[in-house]
Design an enzyme around this catalytic site. Structure first.
Site, PDB file in Angstrom:
ATOM      1  N   ASP A  55      -3.263  -8.763   3.274  1.00 30.23           N
ATOM      2  CA  ASP A  55      -2.721  -7.241   3.315  1.00 30.23           C
ATOM      3  C   ASP A  55      -1.315  -7.530   3.912  1.00 30.23           C
ATOM      4  O   ASP A  55      -1.201  -7.658   4.970  1.00 30.23           O
ATOM      5  CB  ASP A  55      -3.457  -6.639   4.400  1.00 30.23           C
ATOM      6  CG  ASP A  55      -3.261  -5.016   4.526  1.00 30.23           C
ATOM      7  OD1 ASP A  55      -2.442  -4.815   3.838  1.00 30.23           O
ATOM      8  OD2 ASP A  55      -4.060  -4.289   4.970  1.00 30.23           O
ATOM      9  N   HIS A  56      -0.560  -7.044   3.196  1.00 32.01           N
ATOM     10  CA  HIS A  56       1.152  -7.352   3.285  1.00 32.01           C
ATOM     11  C   HIS A  56       1.519  -6.316   4.237  1.00 32.01           C
ATOM     12  O   HIS A  56       2.392  -6.416   4.968  1.00 32.01           O
ATOM     13  CB  HIS A  56       1.947  -7.242   1.948  1.00 32.01           C
ATOM     14  CG  HIS A  56       3.188  -7.954   2.176  1.00 32.01           C
ATOM     15  ND1 HIS A  56       3.848  -8.160   3.366  1.00 32.01           N
ATOM     16  CD2 HIS A  56       3.785  -8.567   1.135  1.00 32.01           C
ATOM     17  CE1 HIS A  56       4.859  -8.966   3.036  1.00 32.01           C
ATOM     18  NE2 HIS A  56       4.870  -9.349   1.646  1.00 32.01           N
ATOM     19  N   ARG A  57       0.474  -5.225   4.652  1.00 32.18           N
ATOM     20  CA  ARG A  57       0.949  -4.309   5.753  1.00 32.18           C
ATOM     21  C   ARG A  57       0.662  -4.931   7.227  1.00 32.18           C
ATOM     22  O   ARG A  57       1.417  -4.419   8.342  1.00 32.18           O
ATOM     23  CB  ARG A  57       0.134  -3.353   5.523  1.00 32.18           C
ATOM     24  CG  ARG A  57       0.523  -2.352   4.395  1.00 32.18           C
ATOM     25  CD  ARG A  57      -0.911  -1.212   4.230  1.00 32.18           C
ATOM     26  NE  ARG A  57      -2.111  -1.726   4.272  1.00 32.18           N
ATOM     27  CZ  ARG A  57      -3.038  -1.044   4.276  1.00 32.18           C
ATOM     28  NH1 ARG A  57      -3.102   0.429   4.136  1.00 32.18           N
ATOM     29  NH2 ARG A  57      -4.448  -1.478   4.316  1.00 32.18           N
ATOM     30  N   VAL A  58       0.045  -6.042   7.176  1.00 31.95           N
ATOM     31  CA  VAL A  58      -0.100  -6.638   8.499  1.00 31.95           C
ATOM     32  C   VAL A  58       0.069  -7.979   8.454  1.00 31.95           C
ATOM     33  O   VAL A  58       0.404  -8.634   9.579  1.00 31.95           O
ATOM     34  CB  VAL A  58      -1.873  -6.312   9.052  1.00 31.95           C
ATOM     35  CG1 VAL A  58      -2.682  -6.824   8.259  1.00 31.95           C
ATOM     36  CG2 VAL A  58      -2.001  -6.750  10.332  1.00 31.95           C
ATOM     37  N   PRO A  73      -1.634  -3.156  -0.640  1.00 34.35           N
ATOM     38  CA  PRO A  73      -0.417  -4.091  -0.984  1.00 34.35           C
ATOM     39  C   PRO A  73      -0.888  -5.400  -0.641  1.00 34.35           C
ATOM     40  O   PRO A  73      -0.953  -5.847   0.465  1.00 34.35           O
ATOM     41  CB  PRO A  73       0.919  -3.595  -0.179  1.00 34.35           C
ATOM     42  CG  PRO A  73       0.459  -2.767   0.929  1.00 34.35           C
ATOM     43  CD  PRO A  73      -0.883  -2.517   0.724  1.00 34.35           C
TER      44      PRO A  73
END
Length: 442
Positions: A414-417, A240
């Site tokens: 990276d929207h996860r991090v 994402p």
């Protein structure tokens, strides 16, 4: 009798190209001797013997592609010993997924070649008619893609002058020799490679999308292009991501760069805009450590140093050599190291640890006049910066119209991090560094 296996030269390597043999049947080698050159999807590396003995069989010929890791490529016996038969059930390596070699005899005399299985003596014997040698018998060095294009176009590699490193023939040389206007490979049975099951399927898939057969030339995918397609498809689809874009005024940078290069000229060092960008990114990553991170199912890895990878275009694809601990290096050090890494990247002479890993990437297309773009994240890194061209644009200062040299940069996260706020804080730290680079010289 000991099998010499196709080595895994990187953690992700599954197959490679056996580019060159440095030994022949009957040669005696000892541990540490260079016996072959292997091309991976990123680099060309030398393979050393791990034991001593005599080369009794060459199982995979030079130029063979798609050789799987751990496939026997040669056999090593005691010096002066006789060639032993291959173990029952052993088959020569398949040299290409598109053109598999038929099962050959179970004797060690069988050799897998791009055109099928042939006797070892026939493959290893010099042939003055082969396109891989000149009229004098000297070997011609060419990239696998160049060899395929030359074969499809019916061109003799021995008559083409290479412009690549050490005279290596690359794609541009084949195109310059007339391959772009040559007839399709299928029109000449002498020049065309054997028909494979994979090629018609590719043609059929294009036909289903309305592209008629015969209206294009089909260039097979090499290892690098396959790896790029696989990794970036996964990244774009499964990570994402979102972009953040800002404009930076770089008139100050250009002035400082001119002074720095004047001082470094006696040392033969020239600092590029990209070197300033790498340094500024590294310092910004240390100022906002949450952006210098990677996502994993086990947790978020917070990196100790800013290992900045830079995208380098090479023949057939791209590679990302890494400036390690960039936050601790001076601009002159970064300039020297990045220039060396880029040169060896184009020569495919990088070591795996020089292009694998990294905590952040920079992709610069400004030299091509690209104003702005967004890159695909280079996993497992948490972000990548895309750098556009510096160009004069109208700006407003204190309510007055002025002209400034402006460079647009886009951070893909990276929207996860890297959340939006973290990415914004990183760009807030990056912008003053790149606009007033004197602060990076301290």
């Amino acid at each position: 009798m000991t099998d010499i296996l196709m080595p895994a030269l990187s953690p992700t390597m599954e197959e490679g190209v056996l580019a060159k043999w440095h030994v022949k049947v009957g040669d005696t080698v000892k541990a540490g001797d260079v016996i072959a050159e292997i091309e991976t999807d990123k680099a060309t590396m030398e393979v050393e013997a791990v034991d001593e003995g005599q080369i009794t069989d060459i199982l995979v010929a030079e130029g063979s592609e798609g050789v799987k890791v751990n496939t026997p490529i040669a056999r090593l016996g005691e010096e002066g010993g006789a060639t032993a038969p291959a173990p029952k059930g052993t088959e020569p390596a398949k040299v290409s997924a598109a053109s598999p070699a038929p099962a050959g005899p179970e004797s060690g005399d069988a050799v897998a070649t791009p055109l099928g299985v042939k006797p070892a003596a026939e493959v290893m014997a010099p042939k003055t008619s082969t396109p891989a040698t000149t009229a004098s018998g000297d070997r011609v060095f060419a990239s696998p893609l160049a060899r395929r294009l030359a074969k499809q176009a019916g061109l003799d590699l021995g008559s083409i002058k290479g412009s690549g490193p050490h005279g290596r023939i690359v794609r541009a040389d084949i195109e310059a020799a007339g391959s772009a206007s040559a007839r399709p490979a299928a029109t000449s049975s002498a020049a065309a490679p054997p028909a494979s099951a994979a090629e018609p399927r590719k043609v059929q898939s294009l036909a289903q999308m309305g592209i008629p057969d015969g209206s294009y030339d089909l260039i097979p995918l090499d290892g690098m292009r396959k790896a790029i397609a696989r990794r970036l498809t996964y990244s774009f689809r499964d990570v994402p991501h979102f972009p953040l874009t800002i404009d930076c005024e770089i008139d100050g940078l250009m002035a400082v760069r001119a002074k720095v290069n004047a001082m470094l000229e006696p040392q033969g060092i020239k600092v590029s805009v990209n070197d300033f960008v790498i340094k500024a990114c590294a310092l910004a990553l240390k100022a906002v450590p949450e952006a210098n991170a990677s996502y994993s199912p086990e947790g978020i890895a917070m990196h100790h140093h800013a290992d900045v990878a830079m995208a380098v275009a090479i023949d057939g694809g791209l590679i990302t050599p890494i400036v390690r601990k960039a936050e601790l290096k001076s601009l002159s050090q970064i300039a020297t190291e990045s220039k060396d890494l880029a040169k060896r990247a184009r020569d495919r002479k990088l070591k795996p640890d020089e292009f694998q890993g990294g905590t952040f990437s920079v992709s610069n297309l400004g030299m091509f006049g690209i104003k702005a773009f967004a890159s695909i994240i280079n996993e497992p890194q948490g972000a990548i910066m895309s750098v556009g061209a510096g160009e004069q644009r109208p700006v407003v200062r204190n309510g007055q119209l002025a002209i400034a040299t402006v460079m647009t940069v886009t951070l893909t996260c990276d929207h996860r991090v890297v959340d939006g706020a973290i990415g914004a804080r990183f760009l807030q730290a990056f912008k003053p560094l790149i606009e007033d680079p004197v602060t990076m010289l301290a």
